[in-house]
Every structure is written in structure tokens, then in C-alpha cells.
Design a protein around this motif. Structure first.
Motif, PDB file in Angstrom:
ATOM      1  N   ALA A  28       4.043  11.618 -27.187  1.00 60.21           N
ATOM      2  CA  ALA A  28       3.004  11.720 -28.205  1.00 60.21           C
ATOM      3  C   ALA A  28       2.538  13.156 -28.412  1.00 60.21           C
ATOM      4  O   ALA A  28       1.422  13.391 -28.868  1.00 60.21           O
ATOM      5  N   SER A  29       3.370  14.137 -28.063  1.00 64.00           N
ATOM      6  CA  SER A  29       3.027  15.551 -28.248  1.00 64.00           C
ATOM      7  C   SER A  29       3.937  16.184 -29.293  1.00 64.00           C
ATOM      8  O   SER A  29       5.039  15.697 -29.558  1.00 64.00           O
TER       9      SER A  29
ATOM     10  N   ARG B 248       0.945  30.802 -34.707  1.00 68.01           N
ATOM     11  CA  ARG B 248       1.879  31.036 -35.809  1.00 68.01           C
ATOM     12  C   ARG B 248       2.564  29.753 -36.283  1.00 68.01           C
ATOM     13  O   ARG B 248       3.043  29.688 -37.410  1.00 68.01           O
ATOM     14  N   ILE B 249       2.640  28.737 -35.398  1.00 76.82           N
ATOM     15  CA  ILE B 249       3.276  27.480 -35.805  1.00 76.82           C
ATOM     16  C   ILE B 249       2.225  26.360 -35.902  1.00 76.82           C
ATOM     17  O   ILE B 249       2.552  25.177 -35.800  1.00 76.82           O
ATOM     18  N   LYS B 250       0.971  26.762 -36.120  1.00 81.44           N
ATOM     19  CA  LYS B 250      -0.127  25.807 -36.115  1.00 81.44           C
ATOM     20  C   LYS B 250       0.090  24.672 -37.120  1.00 81.44           C
ATOM     21  O   LYS B 250      -0.249  23.516 -36.867  1.00 81.44           O
ATOM     22  N   SER B 251       0.668  25.011 -38.278  1.00 84.48           N
ATOM     23  CA  SER B 251       0.876  23.992 -39.308  1.00 84.48           C
ATOM     24  C   SER B 251       1.835  22.900 -38.842  1.00 84.48           C
ATOM     25  O   SER B 251       1.745  21.753 -39.288  1.00 84.48           O
ATOM     26  N   ARG B 252       2.750  23.245 -37.949  1.00 84.79           N
ATOM     27  CA  ARG B 252       3.713  22.263 -37.452  1.00 84.79           C
ATOM     28  C   ARG B 252       3.119  21.376 -36.356  1.00 84.79           C
ATOM     29  O   ARG B 252       3.720  20.392 -35.955  1.00 84.79           O
ATOM     30  N   LEU B 253       1.933  21.746 -35.880  1.00 82.98           N
ATOM     31  CA  LEU B 253       1.306  20.996 -34.791  1.00 82.98           C
ATOM     32  C   LEU B 253       0.164  20.112 -35.265  1.00 82.98           C
ATOM     33  O   LEU B 253      -0.572  19.571 -34.446  1.00 82.98           O
TER      34      LEU B 253
ATOM     35  N   ILE C 129      -0.016  19.872 -27.684  1.00 81.30           N
ATOM     36  CA  ILE C 129       0.783  20.585 -26.684  1.00 81.30           C
ATOM     37  C   ILE C 129       0.799  19.812 -25.372  1.00 81.30           C
ATOM     38  O   ILE C 129      -0.241  19.308 -24.923  1.00 81.30           O
ATOM     39  N   PHE C 130       1.964  19.733 -24.762  1.00 79.23           N
ATOM     40  CA  PHE C 130       2.107  19.158 -23.417  1.00 79.23           C
ATOM     41  C   PHE C 130       2.578  20.254 -22.471  1.00 79.23           C
ATOM     42  O   PHE C 130       3.550  20.964 -22.774  1.00 79.23           O
TER      43      PHE C 130
END
Length: 520
Positions: free
Chosen positions: A400-401, A510-515, A349-350
Motif C-alpha cells: 500500500a505504498s 521532486r517526484i511528489k506528484s507521483r506520490l 513512503i515505506f
């Protein structure tokens, strides 16, 4: 080299005329500038009228727009009273008008660069011409040959092909005009002395003084004896003064071209001309990827397209990935695709925010909650700015985020740093498919979208500082409009701040997999 046709010869003659005009010392008054502009307009008119029917088709509609704008500029000049003694306000208006005249001439040159077809001829097998390259190539040719630019900046992402383009262009110009080219590779550890050593090797200079200033003096004296020279500083990442190295910045016989990964790098070097090298389009990327991967298997074609897309339009990356996968089993293709999707990110996260508004309250508390939630979050401590520019390090962090959260507060648009961040974030959303969440902190999205209230006041101040039609200001406006149209969250004083922050953290979970990111 292809023989120039009549129309190209006429345009080249006009370009030479512009070069003489822009390289002269411009007098304080504007009367002479009006006469020169009229002469240029008349020359263009004669050139267009002298072409035959086939060549007339080459005339771009924008040329006629340029002619109309010329008449408006001439009228502006006539409206300025030059008969009485200049007041400070008149002098300011004249200087502003002169800048407009220079930009107007540059726009004219971009319509008629030397034939790109003739330029590509025998340019070398390493340079692949795509439509997305032509704009930058055209602008670079004009800046090197015609425009009053002693310092030129070419910017684009790492791997976009800046160095390849520059080398191809300068090699061709060396053959055409006998231009002397010095190429200085600026590494992360480069300093004045290492750059001086590299230049000395190219010019066969022997230093008799060991101080930086003494060495610079020797380089300057050598360059002044040369008829025409171009010095290229490749991959500039930090500000330095070329004159400290020994390269004169305001010489008619010396031009400086630097390549950098972002426009801010070009800006903090005070380049007079900024040229952007865009990534390849999706289809161009696919064409180049096919060439280097040798893909001919229908089973892996769909997978190969995904891999090509993840290379982000960067020729260097496309070539390396494509070559490495040639004749490899499908398992390796899948592993490479997975790696490309995640390996580039260093931050999950930025946070983009106006420090004076929210650093020690909302954004500070949000940062703490995200870190406690296990998310690798970047929050600038306020030390990554240079003048009115954000540093390349900060821009690298954005790139890079995986997710950017933009806290749009009352004074967000007051900061040129914040606006530059926003432009970069929106670029990464488009080019890297990054996720962007706006937080409207005590402001209405519609006020940002239509530039009302504090956003209107701040942008008006920027227009006054940078000129209303400056490219930088226009990019800021577009980015503000774009981000205000995204789905985001609005915070008002009727809400508990800690509850609002907790909802944001829940949404991120909820979007942890995308991060997901790999350890670097």
C-alpha cells in the motif's frame, strides 16, 4: 470426464505408487529409500518406452533431467555408510537426503499431472482457464492427490482468484473421488469457536461439551470416522493451530488446504507445500476485461487498456471494474483510471532497514525528515514480526505504498525479515509499478550484487539454515542482485549524514506528484 489415454494411465499408476511410498513411515536407514527410488526410476523408464510416437511427444525434456538427477541421488545414498552405527552427523545427513528425495519426487509429479484438458471439462462457467493459472492448478492437483502433504498453502494477492480456483478444483475432485470437503471462511474476527461452529454445521455435529477442547475432541472423532476429507481454511491472516479447532494435522485421511494473501502467511502456518497463484499477464487481463466491460468503441479502447493494466492482473478486480464501466461515458472511464492509480496507496513512503544497524541513527533521522517534509511514511517499530517471518500487516504496508526506500546496511542480509521485505518490495515494483530507491549505507553495490564480504557470510548462514537450494533463499538472492542493479545513492563516512538525508528529501519532493494518495 475425458477417458485417460494410455500414457496418462501409466503416469497415474506411477503417481499412486509414489503416494503409497511417501505415505509410509520412513525408516531411519536410507537403504530402503534407494530401492524405492530405483523402482520409481525403472517404472518411469518402462512407461516412456511403452508409449507410441505421438504420446512420446508429451514427454517433457525436464523428465530426462529428472532421470539424470535420480542417478546422482542414488549415488549420494550409496556414498552414505549405513553399515556402522549412526552418528549425529550421519543422521543429519540422512534426514537432509530424505528431504531431497521428497522434493525430487514432487518435481517428478509436476511434470505429469492428470490431464488438464480433462480437468477443465465441465469445471464450471465461473472458472476461466489462462496459461498463468495452469502452473498453480497443476501443483495443487498433485499436492491434493499424490504428494505427502497434510498441510498445503495456496497464496496470492487479494482478488487473484484463490478461492475460485480452490472451489473449482475441489468440486471436480468431489465428483471424481467422492472427496468430502469442508470450507471454512476465516474472517478477520474469526476465532477457534467460530471456526468450530462452521465445521459443526457442515458435519451436522451437536456438541455435548462447551469448552474449546471438548468441541475439538468431538470434531476429531467425527473426522476419524470419515474415509477421505479435505478441510479448506480460506483467507488465513493470522497463525492458529488447526488441531485446536479439531482438525488433525498428520492424518492419512485428512488434508488441510489454506489460502492466504502472502507466502509468509503460508510459512507461519508451517505448510509442507507452498503454491503461488500469479496475477494474470497483461494480455490475459485485457481479454478478461473486454469480456466484462463489453468494450467495442475504438475511441475508448486505449483508455480501456490503461484501466485494465491498473487492475494489476487480479481477476476479481478486473471483473468488478469492467462490469461497472460497461456502457458508461468516457468521463467515467477517466475518473476510474485516476482513482485506480491513487486510491490503493495508504503510505507515500515505506522504509526498509536493519533495525540494529540504523534504527536509532540514519533511518530514524531520515524518517523524521520525511515526516517533517509532509510525507506519509511507514517505519516499522519492530513489533510486526512473527518468529522468523514478517507479519501480513507489514506486507500490506509495503503493498500500500508508492515509494520504497531500502537502506542496505552491513547487516541487512543477516535478517530474514529484511530479506522477505525486499522480495515483496521487488514484487510490487514489477506488478504495481512502485518506485524503489536503494540507499547503500556504508556498503558497496558490487558487494551486494556479487554477494561478497558480509553479504556472502550472511547468505551462507541462511543456506545452512534453510538448505542451499530452498526456494526462499533463492528468492532472497535474486532480490539482492536485482536491487543492487538499481540506481541508488551511496553513503560513506566522508559525508555529513544530515546533508545526505536532506538530499534524499529533496529528491522525494521532486517526484511528489507521483506520490499523491487519496485520504482513506
Amino acid at each position: 470426464m475425458k477417458k485417460l489415454n494410455f500414457f496418462e494411465k501409466q503416469i497415474l499408476n506411477i503417481s499412486i505408487g509414489i503416494a503409497k511410498f511417501v505415505l509410509e513411515d520412513i525408516p531411519a536407514g536410507v537403504k530402503k529409500e534407494k530401492e524405492n527410488l530405483i523402482s520409481l526410476r525403472d517404472s518411469l523408464r518402462v512407461t516412456v518406452e511403452a508409449t507410441d510416437d505421438d504420446e512420446t511427444k508429451m514427454v517433457n525434456d525436464e523428465v530426462f533431467v529428472w532421470q539424470n538427477e535420480t542417478e546422482i541421488l542414488i549415488q549420494e545414498v550409496e556414498n552414505i555408510n549405513t553399515q556402522t552405527e549412526e552418528t549425529p552427523q550421519q543422521k543429519k545427513e540422512c534426514n537432509k537426503l530424505l528431504r531431497k528425495l521428497m522434493a525430487h519426487q514432487y518435481n517428478f509429479c509436476r511434470f505429469f499431472p492428470l490431464s488438464l484438458e480433462s480437468f477443465y471439462e465441465n469445471i464450471g462457467s465461473q472458472f476461466v482457464c489462462f496459461n498463468s493459472r495452469e502452473k498453480a492448478l497443476s501443483q495443487l492437483l498433485v499436492a491434493l492427490q499424490v504428494h505427502k502433504c497434510s498441510l498445503i498453502g495456496l497464496y496470492g494477492r487479494s482478488g487473484s482468484g484463490k478461492t475460485t480456483l480452490v472451489k473449482a478444483v475441489t468440486e471436480k475432485l468431489k465428483n471424481i473421488s467422492g472427496l468430502k470437503v469442508l470450507f471454512v471462511k476465516v474472517t478477520q474476527n474469526s476465532n477457534i469457536r467460530t471456526m468450530q461452529d462452521e465445521i459443526a454445521d457442515s458435519l451436522k455435529i451437536k456438541f455435548h461439551k462447551n469448552s474449546d477442547a471438548g468441541r475439538a475432541e468431538k470434531i476429531v472423532s467425527t473426522i476419524k470416522r470419515m474415509r477421505k476429507i479435505l478441510v479448506i481454511f480460506d483467507d488465513v491472516r493470522a497463525k492458529f493451530n488447526p488441531e485446536d479447532v479439531g482438525i488433525p494435522c498428520n492424518s492419512k485421511h485428512c488434508k488441510i488446504l489454506l489460502t492466504t494473501c502472502c507466502q509468509q502467511g503460508s510459512d507461519f502456518m508451517y505448510c509442507q507445500c507452498d503454491i503461488q497463484l500469479d496475477p494474470l499477464s497483461t494480455e490475459e487481463s485485457w481479454t478478461l476485461f473486454q469480456k466484462h466491460s463489453g468494450i467495442d468503441d475504438e475511441v475508448t479502447r486505449k483508455l480501456a487498456r490503461e484501466v485494465a493494466f491498473e487492475c494489476e492482473g487480479l481477476p476479481g478486480k478486473i471483473k468488478d471494474v469492467g462490469s461497472s464501466l460497461k456502457s458508461k461515458p468516457i468521463e467515467e472511464w477517466k475518473a476510474t483510471l485516476d482513482s485506480l492509480k491513487h486510491s490503493m496507496a495508504k503510505w507515500q513512503i515505506f522504509l526498509s532497514f536493519r533495525g540494529e544497524d540504523t534504527r536509532y541513527n540514519f533511518t530514524g533521522n531520515l524518517y523524521k525528515a520525511l515526516m517533517q517534509g509532509g510525507f506519509k511514511t511507514f517505519m516499522d517499530d519492530g513489533g510486526l514480526q512473527i518468529g522468523d517471518q514478517i507479519s501480513p500487516s507489514l506486507l500490506d504496508a509495503i503493498e500500500a505504498s508508492r515509494l520504497s526506500i531500502i537502506v542496505l546496511s552491513e547487516n541487512y542480509a543477516n535478517s530474514s525479515w529484511c530479506l522477505d521485505e525486499l522480495v515483496k518490495i521487488m514484487e510490487c515494483r514489477k506488478l504495481k509499478n512502485q518506485i524503489v530507491w536503494p540507499i547503500f549505507y556504508k556498503v558497496e553495490p558490487s558487494d551486494i550484487r556479487h554477494l561478497r564480504k558480509c553479504y556472502d557470510k550472511d547468505m551462507a548462514q541462511h543456506e545452512n539454515n534453510y538448505e542451499i537450494n530452498s526456494e526462499r533463499v533463492q528468492k532472497w538472492k535474486s532480490a539482492l542482485i536485482e536491487v543492487s542493479n538499481l540506481s541508488g545513492k551511496s553513503y560513506t563516512t566522508r559525508m555529513y549524514e544530515h546533508e545526505f538525508i536532506q538530499k534524499i528529501v529533496e529528491d522525494v519532493n521532486r517526484i511528489k506528484s507521483r506520490l499523491q494518495i487519496r485520504s482513506i
